[in-house]
Scaffold this active site. Structure first.
Site, PDB file in Angstrom:
ATOM      1  N   ARG A  36      32.842  31.798   6.462  1.00 29.14           N
ATOM      2  CA  ARG A  36      33.498  33.363   6.486  1.00 29.14           C
ATOM      3  C   ARG A  36      34.756  32.719   7.478  1.00 29.14           C
ATOM      4  NH1 ARG A  36      31.363  38.163   5.208  1.00 29.14           N
ATOM      5  NH2 ARG A  36      29.373  37.788   5.085  1.00 29.14           N
ATOM      6  N   LYS A  52      28.708  51.840  10.354  1.00 30.59           N
ATOM      7  CA  LYS A  52      28.301  52.665  11.458  1.00 30.59           C
ATOM      8  C   LYS A  52      29.638  53.401  11.986  1.00 30.59           C
ATOM      9  CE  LYS A  52      24.951  51.874  10.539  1.00 30.59           C
ATOM     10  NZ  LYS A  52      24.488  51.056   9.811  1.00 30.59           N
ATOM     11  N   VAL A 180      18.131  52.436   2.135  1.00 25.96           N
ATOM     12  CA  VAL A 180      18.995  52.571   3.534  1.00 25.96           C
ATOM     13  C   VAL A 180      20.566  52.432   3.503  1.00 25.96           C
ATOM     14  CG1 VAL A 180      19.203  51.718   5.968  1.00 25.96           C
ATOM     15  CG2 VAL A 180      16.889  51.223   4.744  1.00 25.96           C
ATOM     16  N   HIS A 442      15.207  66.074  32.440  1.00 23.23           N
ATOM     17  CA  HIS A 442      15.418  67.380  31.838  1.00 23.23           C
ATOM     18  C   HIS A 442      16.860  67.758  31.974  1.00 23.23           C
ATOM     19  CE1 HIS A 442      14.717  71.222  30.290  1.00 23.23           C
ATOM     20  NE2 HIS A 442      15.318  71.874  31.087  1.00 23.23           N
TER      21      HIS A 442
HETATM   22  P1  FAD Z   1      23.816  37.045   7.972  1.00 24.58           P
HETATM   23  O1  FAD Z   1      24.389  38.233   8.675  1.00 24.58           O
HETATM   24  O2  FAD Z   1      23.754  37.662   6.413  1.00 24.58           O
HETATM   25  O3  FAD Z   1      24.757  35.995   8.190  1.00 24.58           O
HETATM   26  C1  FAD Z   1      24.796  34.757   7.485  1.00 24.58           C
HETATM   27  C2  FAD Z   1      26.128  33.877   7.415  1.00 24.58           C
HETATM   28  O4  FAD Z   1      25.769  32.879   6.851  1.00 24.58           O
HETATM   29  C3  FAD Z   1      27.040  34.812   6.879  1.00 24.58           C
HETATM   30  O5  FAD Z   1      28.349  34.989   7.564  1.00 24.58           O
HETATM   31  C4  FAD Z   1      27.603  33.710   5.617  1.00 24.58           C
HETATM   32  O6  FAD Z   1      28.818  33.701   5.211  1.00 24.58           O
HETATM   33  C5  FAD Z   1      26.926  32.249   6.455  1.00 24.58           C
HETATM   34  N1  FAD Z   1      26.808  31.294   5.332  1.00 24.58           N
HETATM   35  C6  FAD Z   1      25.843  31.531   4.199  1.00 24.58           C
HETATM   36  N2  FAD Z   1      25.781  30.155   3.691  1.00 24.58           N
HETATM   37  C7  FAD Z   1      26.388  29.361   4.430  1.00 24.58           C
HETATM   38  C8  FAD Z   1      26.672  28.143   4.273  1.00 24.58           C
HETATM   39  N3  FAD Z   1      26.280  27.244   3.268  1.00 24.58           N
HETATM   40  N4  FAD Z   1      27.610  27.515   5.231  1.00 24.58           N
HETATM   41  C9  FAD Z   1      28.130  28.159   6.132  1.00 24.58           C
HETATM   42  N5  FAD Z   1      27.839  29.549   6.310  1.00 24.58           N
HETATM   43  C10 FAD Z   1      27.033  30.072   5.450  1.00 24.58           C
HETATM   44  N6  FAD Z   1      20.865  45.795   9.834  1.00 24.58           N
HETATM   45  C11 FAD Z   1      20.599  46.397  11.183  1.00 24.58           C
HETATM   46  O7  FAD Z   1      19.637  45.978  11.885  1.00 24.58           O
HETATM   47  N7  FAD Z   1      21.116  47.550  11.410  1.00 24.58           N
HETATM   48  C12 FAD Z   1      22.058  48.204  10.548  1.00 24.58           C
HETATM   49  O8  FAD Z   1      22.620  49.317  10.880  1.00 24.58           O
HETATM   50  C13 FAD Z   1      22.485  47.545   9.464  1.00 24.58           C
HETATM   51  N8  FAD Z   1      23.490  48.120   8.688  1.00 24.58           N
HETATM   52  C14 FAD Z   1      23.664  47.207   7.437  1.00 24.58           C
HETATM   53  C15 FAD Z   1      24.465  47.780   6.675  1.00 24.58           C
HETATM   54  C16 FAD Z   1      24.829  47.308   5.387  1.00 24.58           C
HETATM   55  C17 FAD Z   1      25.936  47.842   4.425  1.00 24.58           C
HETATM   56  C18 FAD Z   1      24.110  45.720   5.098  1.00 24.58           C
HETATM   57  C19 FAD Z   1      24.719  45.347   4.019  1.00 24.58           C
HETATM   58  C20 FAD Z   1      23.315  45.449   6.007  1.00 24.58           C
HETATM   59  C21 FAD Z   1      23.080  46.025   7.092  1.00 24.58           C
HETATM   60  N9  FAD Z   1      22.035  45.599   8.221  1.00 24.58           N
HETATM   61  C22 FAD Z   1      21.856  46.065   9.149  1.00 24.58           C
HETATM   62  C23 FAD Z   1      21.479  44.262   7.862  1.00 24.58           C
HETATM   63  C24 FAD Z   1      21.909  43.125   8.668  1.00 24.58           C
HETATM   64  O9  FAD Z   1      23.500  43.049   8.418  1.00 24.58           O
HETATM   65  C25 FAD Z   1      21.194  41.951   8.308  1.00 24.58           C
HETATM   66  O10 FAD Z   1      19.986  42.009   8.542  1.00 24.58           O
HETATM   67  C26 FAD Z   1      21.742  40.817   9.327  1.00 24.58           C
HETATM   68  O11 FAD Z   1      22.985  40.442   8.888  1.00 24.58           O
HETATM   69  C27 FAD Z   1      21.046  39.438   9.051  1.00 24.58           C
HETATM   70  O12 FAD Z   1      21.462  38.453   9.696  1.00 24.58           O
HETATM   71  P2  FAD Z   1      21.508  36.835   9.601  1.00 24.58           P
HETATM   72  O13 FAD Z   1      22.326  36.293  10.509  1.00 24.58           O
HETATM   73  O14 FAD Z   1      20.072  36.643   8.851  1.00 24.58           O
HETATM   74  O15 FAD Z   1      22.546  36.970   8.064  1.00 24.58           O
HETATM   75  P1  NAI Z   2      16.481  49.142   0.300  1.00 25.16           P
HETATM   76  O1  NAI Z   2      15.461  47.919  -0.036  1.00 25.16           O
HETATM   77  O2  NAI Z   2      16.288  49.465   1.615  1.00 25.16           O
HETATM   78  O3  NAI Z   2      16.247  50.143  -0.815  1.00 25.16           O
HETATM   79  C1  NAI Z   2      16.477  49.830  -2.122  1.00 25.16           C
HETATM   80  C2  NAI Z   2      16.027  51.121  -2.997  1.00 25.16           C
HETATM   81  O4  NAI Z   2      16.270  50.643  -4.336  1.00 25.16           O
HETATM   82  C3  NAI Z   2      14.715  50.926  -2.880  1.00 25.16           C
HETATM   83  O5  NAI Z   2      14.096  52.458  -2.725  1.00 25.16           O
HETATM   84  C4  NAI Z   2      14.043  50.916  -4.174  1.00 25.16           C
HETATM   85  O6  NAI Z   2      12.673  51.617  -4.647  1.00 25.16           O
HETATM   86  C5  NAI Z   2      15.222  51.116  -5.127  1.00 25.16           C
HETATM   87  N1  NAI Z   2      15.343  50.282  -6.316  1.00 25.16           N
HETATM   88  C6  NAI Z   2      14.922  49.167  -6.686  1.00 25.16           C
HETATM   89  N2  NAI Z   2      15.263  48.676  -7.879  1.00 25.16           N
HETATM   90  C7  NAI Z   2      15.921  49.860  -8.326  1.00 25.16           C
HETATM   91  C8  NAI Z   2      16.407  50.084  -9.662  1.00 25.16           C
HETATM   92  N3  NAI Z   2      16.374  49.356 -10.663  1.00 25.16           N
HETATM   93  N4  NAI Z   2      16.809  51.325  -9.803  1.00 25.16           N
HETATM   94  C9  NAI Z   2      16.642  52.320  -9.138  1.00 25.16           C
HETATM   95  N5  NAI Z   2      16.350  52.108  -7.611  1.00 25.16           N
HETATM   96  C10 NAI Z   2      15.664  50.754  -7.379  1.00 25.16           C
HETATM   97  O7  NAI Z   2      17.669  48.088  -0.058  1.00 25.16           O
HETATM   98  P2  NAI Z   2      19.202  48.242   0.446  1.00 25.16           P
HETATM   99  O8  NAI Z   2      19.433  49.862   0.680  1.00 25.16           O
HETATM  100  O9  NAI Z   2      19.834  47.732  -0.551  1.00 25.16           O
HETATM  101  O10 NAI Z   2      19.255  47.918   1.824  1.00 25.16           O
HETATM  102  C11 NAI Z   2      19.126  46.092   1.877  1.00 25.16           C
HETATM  103  C12 NAI Z   2      18.907  45.870   3.082  1.00 25.16           C
HETATM  104  O11 NAI Z   2      19.956  46.013   4.190  1.00 25.16           O
HETATM  105  C13 NAI Z   2      17.520  46.711   3.713  1.00 25.16           C
HETATM  106  O12 NAI Z   2      16.336  45.848   3.731  1.00 25.16           O
HETATM  107  C14 NAI Z   2      17.960  47.056   5.019  1.00 25.16           C
HETATM  108  O13 NAI Z   2      16.770  46.623   6.033  1.00 25.16           O
HETATM  109  C15 NAI Z   2      19.071  46.487   5.372  1.00 25.16           C
HETATM  110  N6  NAI Z   2      19.979  47.578   6.036  1.00 25.16           N
HETATM  111  C16 NAI Z   2      19.641  48.083   6.995  1.00 25.16           C
HETATM  112  C17 NAI Z   2      20.219  49.253   7.753  1.00 25.16           C
HETATM  113  C18 NAI Z   2      19.843  49.750   9.000  1.00 25.16           C
HETATM  114  O14 NAI Z   2      19.091  49.122   9.542  1.00 25.16           O
HETATM  115  N7  NAI Z   2      20.252  50.824   9.254  1.00 25.16           N
HETATM  116  C19 NAI Z   2      21.661  49.836   7.167  1.00 25.16           C
HETATM  117  C20 NAI Z   2      21.825  49.244   5.613  1.00 25.16           C
HETATM  118  C21 NAI Z   2      21.215  48.023   5.192  1.00 25.16           C
END
Ligand code: FAD
Ligand code: NAI
Length: 463
Positions: A36, A52, A180, A442
Site C-alpha cells: 500500500r 471511528k 460489527v 465518583h
Molecule cells: P491488516 O491491517 O489487514 O494489514 C495487512 C497489510 O498487509 C495491508 O496493509 C496489506 O496491504 C499488506 N499486504 C498484504 N499482502 C502483502 C504483500 N504480499 N506484500 C506487502 N504487503 C502486503 N479492529 C479493531 O480492533 N477495532 C476496530 O475498531 C476495527 N474497526 C474496523 C473497521 C473496518 C471497516 C474494518 C474493515 C476492520 C476493522 N477492524 C477493527 C479490524 C482490523 O482492521 C484488523 O483486525 C487489523 O487491521 C488486522 O491487522 P493485520 O496487521 O493482521 O492486517
Molecule cells: P462479522 O463476522 O462481524 O459479521 C458478519 C455478519 O454477516 C454475521 O452476523 C453473519 O451471520 C452475517 N452473514 C454471513 N453471511 C451472510 C449472508 N450471506 N447474508 C446475510 N448475512 C450474512 O463481519 P464484518 O461485520 O464483515 O466484520 C469483519 C471483521 O472485521 C470482524 O471479524 C470484526 O472483528 C472486524 N471489525 C471489528 C470492528 C471492531 O472491533 N469494532 C469494527 C469492524 C470490523
C-alpha cells in the site's frame, strides 16, 4: 549480495508494524514490506481509524440535532457538510499513517515498498529485489468476503472501504450482514440521514457476542431507526440507473422478494489475505478456512516462517494482531512472548457502545462451568444521568466456586473504555470481590462496573 535482515515482516498493519517495531527495540535488524502507498494496514487506512472518525463526526451531528436541546443548548439550522466530514476523516487517517512512518524511522525499521513474495525459506522478493532474513513474518491481514451474485463496484455495491468514502448520503442503504461493520457503518449513515435496512442470515445480530447484549443492541438500534431483516439471505443484486435491486429470501428457503437500495454495503465477514505470497510454492500450510496454520508460538510448518494477525485463526481485531506481533518479536529474541486470548476485549463502536471480554454465558453453560452473574444498569449511575446517557448495563460473570472473573458483557456509554478494567482483572486472575473492593472515583461511569461486581454476591449498593 542481497541485503540481509534478522526479520522481514510482510504487511504493515497493526500486526506487522508493531512486530517490526518490537523486534527493532529488541536489537534486531528489521524490514517491513508494504504494498500500500501508506503504512498502517487495513486498520489505519480503511478500517478502525476512518470508521471511528466517521462514527465520532456522525454522533456529533446526531447530538447537535437531537440531544443538545435536552441540555438547554439550542441550535438552529444544524446542517451536514459531508465533504468537510470526509476531509476531516482523511486528515485523521493521514496523521496516523504518517505516525507509523515516523515510528519506523525512529526504530530504524526499513520499509521495503511493494508486494512481498516468499521465494524460499529465508528469502523474500520485493519489487524485483531479493532480500534475506533469518525469520519471515506473514502479517498480510484480511479482505472483505465476497458473496456470489452481489458484485462489488465500490460505488453502488460497496465493502466497508467504499462505505467510508460515500460522497452523498444514500436515500436507502441496505447492509448485508448484521455484524460489527454492518452495525457501525449502518449507524454512521443512519445518523447522517439514510434509511438503513440490515439483512442478516441468522436469527440474531453480532454472532459470538453475549445473547442478552445482542438482543438489547438490536432493540436499541431499532429505536434509533435501523431496520432489521433477520433470518434472511440475499441471493442476487441487479444494478440499474436508479439503484440496486436485491433479491432476498428467507434463510430457510421460501418466497423471494425484491428490495430497492441506493447503495448496498456487503459486510458478511472478512477472509485471510494470502494471494501472491508464494505460500503454496514454499509449502506453508493453510487451514480449512484459508488461514495460515500456526502453532502456539506463531510458527508455520516451514521453519523460519511465522504468521500473526488477521491472516491466522482467532478474532480479527487490531489489538489481537498487535499483541501477537509483540509476542512473536519477543519469542524471536529468545524471550517468553505470550498472548492471553481469554483477556482480549471486543468493542462495537455504535452509541451506546458494546464491549465484551472473556467467556459469554452461553459458552460457560456449554462448558458446564457453574457461574454467578452480577448486573447493574446505567440508569442507576449518577454520571450516566448527568450525561443523559442511561441506556444499557454491565454484566460480570464469575466462577461460582472461586469468584474468579470469567467474563464481562456491557452495553452503554463508553463501555469500550470501561471494559479495560475487566481485561486487567482477567489478566491478573482477580475475583469479582477484588473488583468490587477497588475504590472507583465518583461520579464516574466506572462505578457501574464496581456495582456489577458487587451484584455478583447480591450486594450492589445503589439499586
Ligand atoms: P491488516 O491491517 O489487514 O494489514 C495487512 C497489510 O498487509 C495491508 O496493509 C496489506 O496491504 C499488506 N499486504 C498484504 N499482502 C502483502 C504483500 N504480499 N506484500 C506487502 N504487503 C502486503 N479492529 C479493531 O480492533 N477495532 C476496530 O475498531 C476495527 N474497526 C474496523 C473497521 C473496518 C471497516 C474494518 C474493515 C476492520 C476493522 N477492524 C477493527 C479490524 C482490523 O482492521 C484488523 O483486525 C487489523 O487491521 C488486522 O491487522 P493485520 O496487521 O493482521 O492486517
Ligand atoms: P462479522 O463476522 O462481524 O459479521 C458478519 C455478519 O454477516 C454475521 O452476523 C453473519 O451471520 C452475517 N452473514 C454471513 N453471511 C451472510 C449472508 N450471506 N447474508 C446475510 N448475512 C450474512 O463481519 P464484518 O461485520 O464483515 O466484520 C469483519 C471483521 O472485521 C470482524 O471479524 C470484526 O472483528 C472486524 N471489525 C471489528 C470492528 C471492531 O472491533 N469494532 C469494527 C469492524 C470490523
Amino acid at each position: 549480495m542481497p541485503e540481509s535482515f534478522d526479520v522481514i515482516v510482510i504487511g504493515a498493519g497493526p500486526g506487522g508494524y508493531v512486530c517490526a517495531i518490537r523486534a527493532a527495540q529488541l536489537g534486531m535488524k528489521v524490514a517491513c514490506v508494504e504494498k500500500r502507498a501508506t503504512l498502517g494496514g487495513t486498520c489505519l487506512n480503511v478500517g478502525c481509524i476512518p470508521s471511528k472518525a466517521l462514527l465520532q463526526s456522525s454522533e456529533n451531528f446526531e447530538e447537535a440535532k437531537h440531544k443538545f436541546a435536552e441540555h438547554g443548548v439550542l441550535l438552529e439550522g444544524v446542517k451536514l457538510d459531508l465533504a468537510r466530514m470526509q476531509a476531516r476523516k482523511g486528515e485523521v487517517v493521514s496523521a496516523n499513517v504518517k505516525g507509523v512512518e515516523f515510528l519506523f524511522r525512529k526504530n530504524k525499521v526499513t520499509w521495503l515498498k511493494g508486494a512481498g513474495r516468499i521465494v524460499s525459506p529465508g528469502k523474500v522478493e520485493v519489487a524485483g529485489e531479493t532480500y534475506e532474513a533469518k525469520h519471515i513474518v506473514i502479517a498480510t491481514g484480511s479482505e472483505s468476503t465476497p458473496l456470489r451474485g452481489v458484485e462489488v463496484d465500490e460505488t453502488q455495491i460497496v465493502t466497508s472501504t467504499g462505505a467510508l468514502e460515500l460522497e452523498k448520503v444514500p436515500g436507502h442503504l441496505v447492509v448485508i450482514g448484521g455484524g460489527v461493520i454492518g452495525l457501525e457503518l449502518g449507524s454512521v449513515w443512519r445518523r447522517l440521514g439514510a434509511e438503513v435496512t440490515v439483512i442478516e442470515f441468522l436469527d440474531r445480530l453480532v454472532p459470538g457476542m453475549d445473547n442478552e447484549v445482542a438482543k438489547q443492541l438490536e432493540r436499541t438500534l431499532a429505536k434509533q431507526g435501523l431496520k432489521f431483516r433477520l433470518k434472511s439471505k440475499v441471493t442476487g443484486a441487479t444494478k440499474g440507473a436508479d439503484g440496486v435491486t436485491l433479491t432476498v429470501e428467507p434463510a430457510a428457503g421460501g418466497a423471494a422478494e425484491q428490495i430497492k437500495a441506493d447503495v448496498v454495503l456487503l459486510a458478511i465477514g472478512r477472509r485471510p489475505h494470502t494471494e501472491g505470497l508464494g505460500l503454496a510454492e514454499v509449502g506453508v500450510e493453510l487451514d480449512e478456512r484459508g488461514r495460515v496454520r500456526t502453532d502456539a508460538h506463531f510458527a508455520t510448518n516451514v521453519p523460519g516462517i511465522y504468521a500473526i494477525g488477521d491472516v491466522i485463526a482467532g478474532a480479527m481485531l487490531a489489538h489481537k494482531a498487535e499483541d501477537e506481533g509483540v509476542a512473536l518479536a519477543e519469542i524471536l529474541a529468545g524471550q517468553a512472548g505470550h498472548v492471553n486470548y481469554a483477556a482480549i476485549p471486543g468493542v462495537i463502536y455504535t452509541w451506546p457502545e458494546v464491549a465484551s471480554v472473556g467467556a459469554t454465558e452461553e459458552e460457560l453453560k456449554a462448558a458446564g462451568i457453574a457461574y454467578k452473574a452480577g448486573k447493574f444498569p446505567f440508569t442507576a449511575n449518577g454520571r450516566a444521568r448527568a450525561m443523559g446517557d442511561v441506556e444499557g448495563f454491565v454484566k460480570i460473570l464469575a466462577d461460582a466456586k472461586t469468584d474468579r472473573v470469567l467474563g464481562a458483557h456491557m452495553l452503554g456509554p463508553d463501555v469500550g473504555t470501561l471494559i479495560a478494567e475487566i481485561s486487567l482483572a482477567i489478566e491478573f486472575g482477580a475475583s469479582a470481590e477484588d473488583v468490587a473492593r477497588t475504590c472507583h472515583a465518583h461520579p464516574t461511569l466506572n462505578e457501574v462496573v464496581k456495582e456489577a461486581a458487587l451484584a455478583v454476591e447480591g450486594r450492589a449498593l445503589h439499586i
